[in-house]
Design a protein around this motif. Structure first.
Motif, short mmCIF file in Angstrom:
data_model
loop_
_atom_site.label_atom_id
_atom_site.label_comp_id
_atom_site.label_asym_id
_atom_site.label_seq_id
_atom_site.Cartn_x
_atom_site.Cartn_y
_atom_site.Cartn_z
N ALA A 176 0.04 59.45 58.95
CA ALA A 176 -0.63 60.76 58.92
C ALA A 176 0.31 61.95 58.68
CB ALA A 176 -1.43 60.98 60.20
N GLY A 215 1.72 66.95 53.02
CA GLY A 215 1.31 67.10 51.62
C GLY A 215 0.17 68.09 51.45
N VAL A 216 -0.82 68.00 52.32
CA VAL A 216 -1.97 68.92 52.25
C VAL A 216 -1.55 70.35 52.57
CG1 VAL A 216 -4.17 69.50 53.38
CG2 VAL A 216 -3.69 67.13 52.72
N CYS A 225 4.65 63.16 49.23
CA CYS A 225 3.94 62.96 50.51
C CYS A 225 2.55 62.37 50.28
CB CYS A 225 3.83 64.28 51.26
SG CYS A 225 5.38 64.84 51.97
N ILE A 226 1.82 62.93 49.31
CA ILE A 226 0.44 62.47 49.09
C ILE A 226 0.43 61.06 48.51
CG2 ILE A 226 -1.66 62.90 47.75
CD1 ILE A 226 -1.09 65.93 48.15
N LEU A 286 0.56 62.77 55.01
CA LEU A 286 -0.65 63.37 54.45
C LEU A 286 -0.79 64.82 54.88
CD1 LEU A 286 -3.26 62.96 52.84
CD2 LEU A 286 -4.36 62.25 54.98
N THR A 292 5.35 67.65 47.75
CA THR A 292 3.91 67.49 47.98
C THR A 292 3.41 66.21 47.34
OG1 THR A 292 3.62 69.88 48.03
CG2 THR A 292 1.65 68.55 47.66
N PHE A 316 1.66 58.55 51.32
CA PHE A 316 0.77 58.27 52.45
C PHE A 316 0.10 56.90 52.38
CE2 PHE A 316 -3.71 58.49 53.94
CZ PHE A 316 -3.45 58.40 55.30
N PRO A 317 -0.61 56.54 51.27
CA PRO A 317 -1.25 55.22 51.26
C PRO A 317 -0.24 54.06 51.28
CG PRO A 317 -1.53 56.30 49.14
CD PRO A 317 -0.94 57.30 50.08
#
Length: 198
Positions: free
Chosen positions: A26, A32-33, A48-49, A29, A45, A52-53
């Motif tokens: 988390a 990134g957000v 990070c995004i 994410l 960014t 995350f997965p």
């Protein structure tokens, strides 16, 4: 629940294996957000995004089975108290009946699938059930919530009793990772198919 003993596979244990991966992933994410409005989908960014997965998948694979060794030892202890020194073939599995549904974990219980010459028995921390070989019609794979990530699947034992369908859903839990347990599922399916042939 057998013998009034403390529930072994309760909400707390189910939460650990499913929430820990989110706790690990988390922050990527969220970072990134938070950076997206000022940076757009680039640099840190984007990392990070996209990360995350990937981190979530790795954490789920590694942390999903956490505590499995302790669970196995406790079910072994309970089994030994009832049947001292019983050496009947067994495999440690997650188990569910088709009627079971939970957002926390696909497994209704954990315990041993015991392969008797003429029946399959599930001896769990909280659930006990047995299915005669004469009632079993097939053994196959079916998807479960781990399947979407390529980390698991059910070994499905289908049969009929008095014309009514019955099903045991099993997922090996012998390995330290979900992916390792997924590979173990093929061995279990093949073993049960051999058993079914007698």
């Amino acid at each position: 629940m057998p013998g009034g003993t403390k529930r072994l596979w309760g909400t707390g244990r189910k939460l650990i294996g499913n929430v820990l991966p989110l706790v690990v992933g988390a922050p990527l994410l969220v970072l990134g957000v938070m950076r997206f409005p000022s940076e757009g989908f680039q640099g840190t960014t984007a990392l990070c995004i996209i990360g995350f997965p990937v981190v979530l998948w790795l954490a789920t694979n590694l942390l999903g089975p956490i505590g499995g060794a302790g669970l196995r030892k406790e079910v072994e202890r309970r089994l030994h108290l009832e049947r001292p020194f019983d050496r009947t073939e067994r495999t440690f599995v997650g188990f569910a009946r088709p009627s079971y549904s939970s957002l926390l974990d696909p497994h209704e219980d954990v315990g041993f699938l015991i392969v008797h010459p003429d029946s399959l028995e599930f001896f769990g921390g909280d659930v006990r059930t047995e299915l005669a070989r004469s009632h079993v019609e097939s053994v196959s794979f079916r998807p479960n919530p781990h399947t979407w990530a390529g980390l698991g699947r059910w070994v499905c034992v289908d049969g009929k009793i008095d014309g009514k369908p019955v099903r045991l859903l099993l997922e090996p839990r012998n390995r330290a990772t979900l992916l390792g347990n997924r590979f173990e599922g093929k061995r279990l399916r093949d073993r049960l198919r051999t058993w079914l042939k007698g």
